[in-house]
Write an enzyme that holds these catalytic residues in place. Structure first.
Site, PDB file in Angstrom:
ATOM      1  NE  ARG A  50      53.417 -18.236  62.759  1.00 60.09           N
ATOM      2  CZ  ARG A  50      52.388 -19.039  62.528  1.00 60.09           C
ATOM      3  NH1 ARG A  50      51.235 -18.528  62.213  1.00 60.09           N
ATOM      4  NH2 ARG A  50      52.503 -20.342  62.612  1.00 60.09           N
ATOM      5  CE  LYS A 151      57.298 -37.331  53.087  1.00 59.28           C
ATOM      6  NZ  LYS A 151      57.332 -37.327  54.561  1.00 59.28           N
ATOM      7  CG  HIS A 181      64.786 -37.911  55.603  1.00 60.09           C
ATOM      8  ND1 HIS A 181      63.424 -38.014  55.478  1.00 60.09           N
ATOM      9  CD2 HIS A 181      65.135 -38.867  56.495  1.00 60.09           C
ATOM     10  CE1 HIS A 181      62.978 -38.985  56.262  1.00 60.09           C
ATOM     11  NE2 HIS A 181      63.989 -39.514  56.898  1.00 60.09           N
ATOM     12  CE  LYS A 185      66.260 -43.005  56.660  1.00 60.13           C
ATOM     13  NZ  LYS A 185      66.436 -42.677  58.051  1.00 60.13           N
ATOM     14  CD  GLU A 219      57.965 -44.350  61.092  1.00 60.34           C
ATOM     15  OE1 GLU A 219      57.099 -43.813  61.800  1.00 60.34           O
ATOM     16  OE2 GLU A 219      58.520 -43.788  60.145  1.00 60.34           O
ATOM     17  CG  ASP A 239      54.473 -39.597  56.332  1.00 59.81           C
ATOM     18  OD1 ASP A 239      54.884 -38.426  56.177  1.00 59.81           O
ATOM     19  OD2 ASP A 239      54.809 -40.318  57.291  1.00 59.81           O
ATOM     20  CG  HIS A 244      60.758 -41.486  52.617  1.00 59.90           C
ATOM     21  ND1 HIS A 244      61.277 -40.305  52.141  1.00 59.90           N
ATOM     22  CD2 HIS A 244      60.186 -41.171  53.806  1.00 59.90           C
ATOM     23  CE1 HIS A 244      61.023 -39.332  53.001  1.00 59.90           C
ATOM     24  NE2 HIS A 244      60.362 -39.828  54.013  1.00 59.90           N
ATOM     25  CE  LYS A 344      53.890 -42.059  60.980  1.00 62.06           C
ATOM     26  NZ  LYS A 344      55.354 -41.946  61.010  1.00 62.06           N
TER      27      LYS A 344
HETATM   28  C1  BG6 Z   1      59.300 -38.770  57.309  1.00 60.30           C
HETATM   29  C2  BG6 Z   1      57.861 -39.080  57.575  1.00 60.30           C
HETATM   30  O1  BG6 Z   1      59.466 -38.282  56.018  1.00 60.30           O
HETATM   31  O2  BG6 Z   1      60.060 -39.963  57.479  1.00 60.30           O
HETATM   32  C3  BG6 Z   1      57.688 -39.614  58.985  1.00 60.30           C
HETATM   33  O3  BG6 Z   1      57.091 -37.895  57.412  1.00 60.30           O
HETATM   34  C4  BG6 Z   1      58.576 -40.829  59.177  1.00 60.30           C
HETATM   35  O4  BG6 Z   1      56.341 -39.959  59.235  1.00 60.30           O
HETATM   36  C5  BG6 Z   1      60.000 -40.513  58.787  1.00 60.30           C
HETATM   37  O5  BG6 Z   1      58.515 -41.182  60.538  1.00 60.30           O
HETATM   38  C6  BG6 Z   1      60.851 -41.771  58.786  1.00 60.30           C
HETATM   39  O6  BG6 Z   1      62.185 -41.469  58.521  1.00 60.30           O
HETATM   40  P1  BG6 Z   1      63.318 -41.824  59.580  1.00 60.30           P
HETATM   41  O7  BG6 Z   1      64.559 -41.309  58.964  1.00 60.30           O
HETATM   42  O8  BG6 Z   1      62.951 -41.123  60.849  1.00 60.30           O
HETATM   43  O9  BG6 Z   1      63.280 -43.298  59.729  1.00 60.30           O
END
Ligand code: BG6
Length: 499
Positions: A50, A151, A181, A185, A219, A239, A244, A344
């Site tokens: 946008r 996702k 993603h 990795k 994290e 999440d 994952h 987190k």
């Molecule tokens: C994402 C989540 O898919 O993966 C995030 O939405 C998370 O909350 C992240 O922090 C973690 O992946 P990576 O590759 O940053 O460790």
């Protein structure tokens, strides 16, 4: 899975190009593919959003962002910048899709093959698909039209079904690339190599030799700039675990596929996901634990609690930590617990798989001095270290028969070796049309089936998630998940990994 895609002319269209994901992951990944020679000379990358950028101001913006991320200011960067164009508009208006169609048509050879990347809020997935379909931009008469979907795919089982239904009205399954993603990795792909390119693990990889498996994604960051999304549509289970961590579990537990073809691989993963025993809701407190960070200190810095973050609703019950105990009801894994956890604002940023083996059937060294029965562990670091470690017992040198734990340690990459970012691999796979690292709908559905009942039960629970101080390892009660056994979380790859 590297291949030279120099021959494939196409256009990469990124919806949500000014967002965090595009700026910090997608554009840098495309830049790397450009540098490695994986993009045909005429490939163009169109950012859509946008914000009213022109081509020139967008190019300047991306240049600045990449420089900030440490990219060198050289001819390669210049070459990449020349590939960029921008189309401003609203994704809810038909005129936008007409303008997009005109842009694609003007793109010569590339017009035949187009990749659409949905880096937008999930509630726009269907709107964009319908807009593209109405403008006939999804027809594959001349080449390919592929849609990459981030996702979360739905926010529960029902919404995933509805989304799938809407998408499949306009797209064939072969056109849909559901991205996770984590699967891209290096260390996660290495799980396949470790298991299936070596013979030594396979005879031990079952319920007869493995006591339990832990999968941790920790994290140090909080919800940062994403609080409003995370609080409403996220939470640690949605999440991280639904996507994952269940993918990592599937890769660890699956049977050898007949080949590395996408369908063969996904067939085996989905069987694992479908074999996960429903979580015991009657004893939920020892099968699934949720927490929320309170104020604390992370790496020496004072940080606010989850409820104090801007964008988080007052009294929110969204969990920033979750741990689950899961069982796979099949011949290989029956009754072996898999413990998954993520959080987190924990003490360290670390992702690892810890496999604990059973004790030998007889404790021969029990009566001999200071014997400590250490079980064998196989530890696989996902990040930051991509290492494989095996803990075994050995004799302490000297006249007594004392034992101690020693470590066989190997780093997967050698110093100076560049690790590919997950998005580089995945964006290249979309160009190649290789869907092996993307999720099939039945996988997504099976994963929602596992977590949905737990999320529903938590949604009905009036109690706040357990509070844990930022900078620790999560709620103390997360140890309850192990029951009365001698099991405990492994936080790191080191021998005293509980620390
Ligand atoms: C994402 C989540 O898919 O993966 C995030 O939405 C998370 O909350 C992240 O922090 C973690 O992946 P990576 O590759 O940053 O460790």
């Amino acid at each position: 899975m590297s291949c030279d895609c120099v021959g494939i002319s196409h256009a990469y269209v990124i919806f949500g190009a000014t967002g965090n994901l595009a700026v910090h992951k997608l554009l840098p990944a495309l830049y790397q593919l450009h540098c490695m020679g994986h993009l045909a000379d005429d490939v163009e990358i169109l950012g859509c959003g946008r914000t009213p950028f022109t081509q020139v101001s967008w190019q300047a913006e991306v240049r600045q962002q990449l420089l900030k991320q440490g990219v060198a200011d050289d001819a390669a960067l210049e070459g990449f910048i020349q590939r960029l164009d921008y189309l401003a508009g609203s994704l809810t208006e038909a005129t936008f899709y007409q303008a997009l169609g005109a842009w694609i048509q003007s793109d010569g050879e590339c017009a035949n093959n187009v990749i659409f990347y949905l880096s937008v809020s999930p509630d726009l997935y269907v709107t964009v698909t319908e807009g593209l379909a109405a403008a006939q931009l999804l027809d594959e008469a001349q080449g390919f039209r592929r849609m990459v979907i981030e996702k979360p795919f739905g926010h529960d089982l029902e919404s995933a079904r509805t989304l799938q239904h809407s998408l499949s009205e306009h797209l064939k399954e072969e056109q849909i690339y559901r991205i996770d993603h984590y699967v891209g990795k290096e260390a996660v792909q290495n799980l396949l190599v470790l298991r299936f390119a070596n013979l030594i693990l396979e005879p031990l990889w079952n319920r007869y030799h493995i006591d339990h498996i832990q999968i941790t994604h920790a994290e140090t960051v909080g919800v940062d700039g994403r609080a409003s999304y995370y609080d409403k549509s996220g939470g640690a289970v949605r999440d991280m675990i639904q996507s994952h961590l269940l993918q990592v579990m599937a890769l660890l537990a699956m049977e050898p596929p007949v080949s590395l073809e996408a369908e063969a691989l996904r067939n085996e993963k989905v069987k694992v996901l479908q074999s996960i025993r429903p979580v015991n809701l009657e004893a939920l407190a020892t099968h699934a634990i949720r927490g929320q960070y309170a104020a604390g200190e992370v790496k020496g810095e004072a940080v606010p609690g989850y409820l104090q973050e801007t964008g988080v609703a007052a009294g929110s019950h969204t969990e920033s930590y979750a741990a689950m105990k899961l069982y796979i009801d099949n011949w290989r894994w029956k009754d072996v617990p898999f413990y998954l956890r993520t959080g987190k604002r924990l003490k360290e940023r670390r992702s690892l798989v810890a496999v604990r083996f059973k004790q030998p059937p007889m404790q021969l060294f029990k009566g001999s001095g200071v014997y400590q029965p250490h079980p064998n562990w196989l530890l696989i670091g996902i990040q930051p270290e991509d290492a494989v470690r095996m803990e075994i017992s050995a004799k302490v040198p000297g006249l007594e028969m004392h034992t101690r734990q020693i470590v066989m340690d190997a780093s997967v990459s050698t110093p100076g070796e560049r690790k590919a970012e997950a998005y580089e691999e995945l964006l290249l796979d979309v160009i190649k049309g290789d869907r092996s690292l993307f999720l099939r709908y039945d996988e997504v559905k099976a994963a929602w089936t596992v977590v949905d009942p737990v999320m529903q039960r938590w949604a009905d629970d009036e109690q706040l998630p357990l509070q844990y101080p930022a900078g620790g390892w999560g709620p103390k009660a997360a140890e309850k998940i192990f029951g009365d056994s001698d099991r405990a979380w492994r936080h790191t790859l080191s021998c005293n990994g509980g620390e």
